[in-house]
Design a protein around this motif. Structure first.
Motif, PDB file in Angstrom:
ATOM      1  N   GLY A 113       0.824  -1.210   0.000  1.00  0.00           N
ATOM      2  CA  GLY A 113       0.000   0.000   0.000  1.00  0.00           C
ATOM      3  C   GLY A 113       0.858   1.260   0.000  1.00  0.00           C
ATOM      4  O   GLY A 113       0.582   2.213  -0.732  1.00  0.00           O
ATOM      5  N   GLY A 114       1.900   1.275   0.822  1.00  0.00           N
ATOM      6  CA  GLY A 114       2.792   2.433   0.867  1.00  0.00           C
ATOM      7  C   GLY A 114       3.501   2.665  -0.450  1.00  0.00           C
ATOM      8  O   GLY A 114       3.642   3.812  -0.906  1.00  0.00           O
ATOM      9  N   ARG A 115       3.946   1.580  -1.088  1.00  0.00           N
ATOM     10  CA  ARG A 115       4.589   1.717  -2.400  1.00  0.00           C
ATOM     11  C   ARG A 115       3.604   2.256  -3.435  1.00  0.00           C
ATOM     12  O   ARG A 115       3.949   3.105  -4.259  1.00  0.00           O
ATOM     13  N   LEU A 116       2.384   1.747  -3.404  1.00  0.00           N
ATOM     14  CA  LEU A 116       1.369   2.239  -4.336  1.00  0.00           C
ATOM     15  C   LEU A 116       1.092   3.721  -4.122  1.00  0.00           C
ATOM     16  O   LEU A 116       1.057   4.498  -5.084  1.00  0.00           O
ATOM     17  N   LEU A 117       0.891   4.121  -2.870  1.00  0.00           N
ATOM     18  CA  LEU A 117       0.575   5.518  -2.583  1.00  0.00           C
ATOM     19  C   LEU A 117       1.743   6.426  -2.955  1.00  0.00           C
ATOM     20  O   LEU A 117       1.541   7.493  -3.546  1.00  0.00           O
ATOM     21  N   ALA A 118       2.971   6.025  -2.642  1.00  0.00           N
ATOM     22  CA  ALA A 118       4.139   6.850  -2.975  1.00  0.00           C
ATOM     23  C   ALA A 118       4.297   6.984  -4.492  1.00  0.00           C
ATOM     24  O   ALA A 118       4.587   8.075  -4.999  1.00  0.00           O
ATOM     25  N   ALA A 119       4.108   5.881  -5.231  1.00  0.00           N
ATOM     26  CA  ALA A 119       4.229   5.943  -6.691  1.00  0.00           C
ATOM     27  C   ALA A 119       3.127   6.818  -7.292  1.00  0.00           C
ATOM     28  O   ALA A 119       3.389   7.616  -8.207  1.00  0.00           O
ATOM     29  N   ALA A 120       1.916   6.671  -6.785  1.00  0.00           N
ATOM     30  CA  ALA A 120       0.815   7.506  -7.274  1.00  0.00           C
ATOM     31  C   ALA A 120       1.082   8.972  -6.965  1.00  0.00           C
ATOM     32  O   ALA A 120       0.856   9.843  -7.819  1.00  0.00           O
ATOM     33  N   ALA A 121       1.569   9.257  -5.765  1.00  0.00           N
ATOM     34  CA  ALA A 121       1.857  10.641  -5.383  1.00  0.00           C
ATOM     35  C   ALA A 121       2.900  11.256  -6.311  1.00  0.00           C
ATOM     36  O   ALA A 121       2.760  12.406  -6.742  1.00  0.00           O
ATOM     37  N   ALA A 122       3.928  10.502  -6.639  1.00  0.00           N
ATOM     38  CA  ALA A 122       4.964  11.017  -7.541  1.00  0.00           C
ATOM     39  C   ALA A 122       4.373  11.336  -8.915  1.00  0.00           C
ATOM     40  O   ALA A 122       4.654  12.403  -9.493  1.00  0.00           O
ATOM     41  N   ARG A 123       3.548  10.451  -9.438  1.00  0.00           N
ATOM     42  CA  ARG A 123       2.915  10.691 -10.738  1.00  0.00           C
ATOM     43  C   ARG A 123       1.988  11.891 -10.689  1.00  0.00           C
ATOM     44  O   ARG A 123       1.944  12.687 -11.625  1.00  0.00           O
ATOM     45  N   LEU A 124       1.233  11.995  -9.603  1.00  0.00           N
ATOM     46  CA  LEU A 124       0.303  13.114  -9.471  1.00  0.00           C
ATOM     47  C   LEU A 124       1.046  14.443  -9.374  1.00  0.00           C
ATOM     48  O   LEU A 124       0.630  15.437  -9.985  1.00  0.00           O
ATOM     49  N   ARG A 125       2.148  14.482  -8.615  1.00  0.00           N
ATOM     50  CA  ARG A 125       2.957  15.706  -8.533  1.00  0.00           C
ATOM     51  C   ARG A 125       3.461  16.106  -9.917  1.00  0.00           C
ATOM     52  O   ARG A 125       3.408  17.282 -10.289  1.00  0.00           O
ATOM     53  N   GLU A 126       3.962  15.130 -10.676  1.00  0.00           N
ATOM     54  CA  GLU A 126       4.453  15.407 -12.031  1.00  0.00           C
ATOM     55  C   GLU A 126       3.354  15.987 -12.916  1.00  0.00           C
ATOM     56  O   GLU A 126       3.632  16.762 -13.827  1.00  0.00           O
ATOM     57  N   ALA A 127       2.101  15.600 -12.652  1.00  0.00           N
ATOM     58  CA  ALA A 127       0.968  16.089 -13.431  1.00  0.00           C
ATOM     59  C   ALA A 127       0.423  17.414 -12.894  1.00  0.00           C
ATOM     60  O   ALA A 127      -0.556  17.938 -13.420  1.00  0.00           O
ATOM     61  N   GLY A 128       1.048  17.948 -11.828  1.00  0.00           N
ATOM     62  CA  GLY A 128       0.637  19.249 -11.306  1.00  0.00           C
ATOM     63  C   GLY A 128      -0.259  19.220 -10.082  1.00  0.00           C
ATOM     64  O   GLY A 128      -0.685  20.271  -9.599  1.00  0.00           O
ATOM     65  N   ALA A 129      -0.552  18.048  -9.563  1.00  0.00           N
ATOM     66  CA  ALA A 129      -1.390  17.969  -8.358  1.00  0.00           C
ATOM     67  C   ALA A 129      -0.585  18.426  -7.138  1.00  0.00           C
ATOM     68  O   ALA A 129       0.634  18.252  -7.078  1.00  0.00           O
ATOM     69  N   THR A 130      -1.292  19.010  -6.192  1.00  0.00           N
ATOM     70  CA  THR A 130      -0.643  19.515  -4.981  1.00  0.00           C
ATOM     71  C   THR A 130      -1.106  18.818  -3.710  1.00  0.00           C
ATOM     72  O   THR A 130      -0.462  18.953  -2.666  1.00  0.00           O
ATOM     73  N   ARG A 131      -2.217  18.113  -3.808  1.00  0.00           N
ATOM     74  CA  ARG A 131      -2.800  17.485  -2.620  1.00  0.00           C
ATOM     75  C   ARG A 131      -3.626  16.296  -3.061  1.00  0.00           C
ATOM     76  O   ARG A 131      -4.129  16.250  -4.171  1.00  0.00           O
TER      77      ARG A 131
END
Length: 183
Positions: A113-131
């Motif tokens: 779960g932690g790996r999934l959330l961290a990977a998703a967070a990295a992708r979302l940041r790259e796409a401009g998400a902040t939260r």
């Protein structure tokens, strides 16, 4: 533990994602959701929606060895999922992502779960998400504990879903997208 990894979901993963969704809900939510709702979860019926999400590039999967063990759906949050309790939108609504992590219970507590959330967070940041935000059944201590470890906390917004006449109260948790894996 065998090799653990996170990767973008592929069309061949859809049936297994749908099965994990069904089996995890039947296990994790058996005391929260009426049995009829859980029994009605059907892989053949949910697979087309999962295929669409996979095709849209919104799904990551966790693997351990040759097994697919969990998934994360992450993308731009619809206005309804970001709105405050009074219906107004926060200033960061356009850069807020909706995230849903699900790991099959038999593979839990192994870092997937932690790996999934961290990977998703990295992708979302790259796409401009902040939260990020996620909806979690209020009584689901495993999920609220998981998000709390990532410093995602309840933001005071709740919703009540109708599960065949039985209310299911969900809380919204929210947090940053700068997540680091720790050993």
């Amino acid at each position: 533990m065998a090799d653990a990894a996170v990767r973008t979901a592929e069309p061949d993963d859809v049936a297994e994602i749908a099965r994990i969704h069904r089996d995890t809900w039947r296990t994790a939510y058996r005391d929260l959701v009426p049995g009829e709702v859980l029994a009605d979860l059907d892989v053949a019926r949910t697979a087309p929606a999962w295929a669409e999400a996979v095709e849209g590039g919104q799904v990551l999967v966790a693997t351990e060895g040759r097994w697919l063990v969990g998934f994360c759906v992450a993308g731009a949050a619809p206005a309804d999922d970001v709105a405050r309790a009074d219906g107004s939108l926060p200033p960061d609504a356009a850069t807020t992502a909706l995230v849903n992590v699900l790991v099959e219970p038999r593979w839990g507590r192994r870092g997937h779960g932690g790996r999934l959330l961290a990977a998703a967070a990295a992708r979302l940041r790259e796409a401009g998400a902040t939260r990020g935000v996620a909806w979690v059944p209020e009584a689901d201590r495993a999920s609220t504990g998981f998000y709390a470890k990532a410093e995602w906390t309840p933001d005071g917004t709740v919703r009540t879903l109708d599960a065949l006449g039985r209310p299911l109260r969900e809380i919204r948790v929210s947090g940053g997208l700068t997540l680091l894996l720790s050993s």
